[in-house]
Design an enzyme around this catalytic site. Structure first.
Site, PDB file in Angstrom:
ATOM      1  N   GLU A   1      11.294  19.811   9.272  1.00 23.06           N
ATOM      2  CA  GLU A   1      12.629  19.932   9.463  1.00 23.06           C
ATOM      3  C   GLU A   1      13.517  18.922  10.334  1.00 23.06           C
ATOM      4  OE1 GLU A   1      13.078  24.802   9.341  1.00 23.06           O
ATOM      5  OE2 GLU A   1      12.490  23.935  11.368  1.00 23.06           O
ATOM      6  N   CYS A   2      14.503  18.183   9.872  1.00 16.63           N
ATOM      7  CA  CYS A   2      15.169  17.445  10.616  1.00 16.63           C
ATOM      8  C   CYS A   2      14.328  16.362  11.264  1.00 16.63           C
ATOM      9  CB  CYS A   2      15.893  17.961  11.818  1.00 16.63           C
ATOM     10  SG  CYS A   2      17.240  16.890  12.431  1.00 16.63           S
ATOM     11  N   GLY A   3      13.881  16.363  12.789  1.00 13.30           N
ATOM     12  CA  GLY A   3      13.111  15.609  13.383  1.00 13.30           C
ATOM     13  C   GLY A   3      11.701  15.250  12.715  1.00 13.30           C
TER      14      GLY A   3
END
Length: 462
Positions: A328-330
């Site tokens: 997720e994301c990072g």
């Protein structure tokens, strides 16, 4: 259907806008009461990751995020009830301005009958602060306003000018002095993570607690009436033991820390064992059946992540073995081939997914979205100031809460699911269980409806 109820004094701390000092006041008040031996349960409105870290350290208690759209009314009601059973006081910190968003902080306060205190930065104004608060208090008739907390107040005379201008129906709760030692450090996605500045925060918490006590805020709290919170034993669906006997490895360190406690709790409720590891410092993965690479600040630690080739090789081997990974994301940026940081230095990442990540100043994307996964829809949110380029064709896109344009891309490569979206697992436990299952490939999983306590309403997707 049986219903249980519990009563506890509660206060909703909101503001006319972001940057007014809500978190400073909430954390200081939590610490003040904790120092007096009180049990204070704090909640944060919306999907924020950073404020809850601060508030948990200040209060010494876990802090849950509550969002009517992302989590649902029944979930919020259950969390309030559980807190009221054990707490001497419940504090809720709002998000943005009190009427901003749909649902807003005011919607949550109105639904559960929690009185709202307005924190306002009064630097540069006096009677105008009273006018603004009066306007806020009169905007809706379903909210009880506990009064004004004037932040950054310059002097006793400054306080008097504001207090004398307030209508009788709006109490002046406290004046917080203008003191840079009370402010909480910030960076590009919000407050600096609590773990990075723990000792400094302790000094600021104690200073804020002393300032609020000297300002007389405890006297105002003594007038709060208990709020009754009820929860039905059947309002939330039973959590299936769908991950019994499985272990989920979760990346958690300074680079990866955007983790909902509710997500960890759900994995445990589904029977999974959670084992944490650090992509920054560990050289091997824990024994596990699935991996979760959450969001965080990989851009601040890209050089160290790149240098840890042993961990990179371990995760690549896990991916090659066909085991499930959620990034997720990072975590997604870490899964790409390279990541370019703010200094425009490019670092090698995992290379599980074709593409290159780069930071892009203060421009970014944020908002609530539903991840349309083959396993079923899962609500969550996006908040990032980076971009991913030269990526493959997405498997799907997030569905925005109130806009028809496609949301964040969702990628799948083997058993890797990668997206900018941060998922709120309790929204659809069955879908999350399939996502982390070490069984057949995800492309064979039947779509699963969202958790039944999430209902389409005025706060739902349109």
């Amino acid at each position: 259907m049986s219903t249980s109820s519990a009563s506890c004094p509660a206060l909703f701390i909101s503001a006319p806008a972001s940057g007014q000092g809500k978190t400073t006041v909430t954390a200081g008040l939590a610490r003040l009461l904790r120092n007096q031996g009180k049990v204070v349960r704090v909640f944060k409105t919306g999907p924020d990751y950073l404020d809850p870290q601060i508030l948990a350290q200040a209060s010494g208690q876990p802090v849950d995020q509550l969002d009517l759209w992302m989590a649902g009314e029944a979930y919020c009601r259950q969390r309030f009830y559980e807190a009221a059973v054990e707490a001497d006081l419940i504090l809720v910190e709002g998000a943005m301005g009190l009427f901003d968003g749909d649902p807003s902080s005011a919607d949550l306060a109105a639904l559960f009958g929690i009185p709202m205190a307005i924190v306002m930065d009064v630097k540069g104004m006096a009677q105008t602060a009273a006018a603004l608060v009066t306007g806020l208090a009169g905007f809706r008739d379903d909210i009880h306003f506990a009064g004004l907390i004037a932040n950054n107040c310059g002097s006793q005379r400054h306080r008097e000018l504001i207090e004398d201008a307030l209508p009788e129906a709006i109490p002046f709760l406290a004046a917080v002095p203008r003191d840079p030692e009370l402010a909480l450090p910030e960076r590009h996605l919000g407050l600096v993570q609590a773990e990075e500045i723990r000792d400094d925060l302790e000094i600021r918490f104690e200073a804020a607690a002393q300032a609020l006590e000297a300002a007389g805020l405890l006297d105002a709290l003594a007038t709060l009436s208990p709020v009754s919170f009820s929860a039905s034993t059947e309002a939330l669906p039973a959590v299936p033991q769908a991950l019994a006997g499985q272990t989920v490895g979760v990346a958690r360190d300074a680079a990866f820390s955007f983790i909902y406690q509710a997500n960890l709790d759900l994995l445990a409720q589904m029977g999974a064992q959670v084992r944490f590891f650090s992509p920054l410092s560990d050289t091997e993965l824990p024994e596990c059946d699935a991996l979760w690479l959450p969001g965080g600040y990989p851009e601040l630690h890209a050089q160290s992540l790149a240098a840890n080739t042993a961990m990179r090789d371990a995760i690549k081997g896990f991916f090659s073995a066909g085991k499930p990974i959620l990034a997720e994301c990072g975590g997604m940026l870490y899964s790409l081939e390279t990541l370019t940081d703010y200094a425009e230095n490019t670092h090698a990442m995992l290379g599980l997914l074709p593409g290159h990540g780069a930071m892009r100043g203060r421009r970014g994307c944020q908002g609530m979205q539903t991840a349309e996964l083959p396993e079923g829809p899962v609500r969550g949110h996006a908040h990032h100031r980076s971009m991913a380029e030269q990526t493959p064709e997405p498997m799907a896109y997030g569905r925005r809460q109130r806009h028809p344009a496609p949301g964040e891309p969702i990628y799948r490569a083997g058993r890797l699911t990668a997206t900018y979206l941060h998922l709120f697992f309790p929204n659809n436990p069955a879908a999350v269980a399939h996502l982390f299952s070490h069984g057949p490939g995800n492309d064979t999983v039947q779509a699963t409806a969202a958790s039944p306590h999430i209902k389409e309403s005025s706060h739902a997707v349109k």
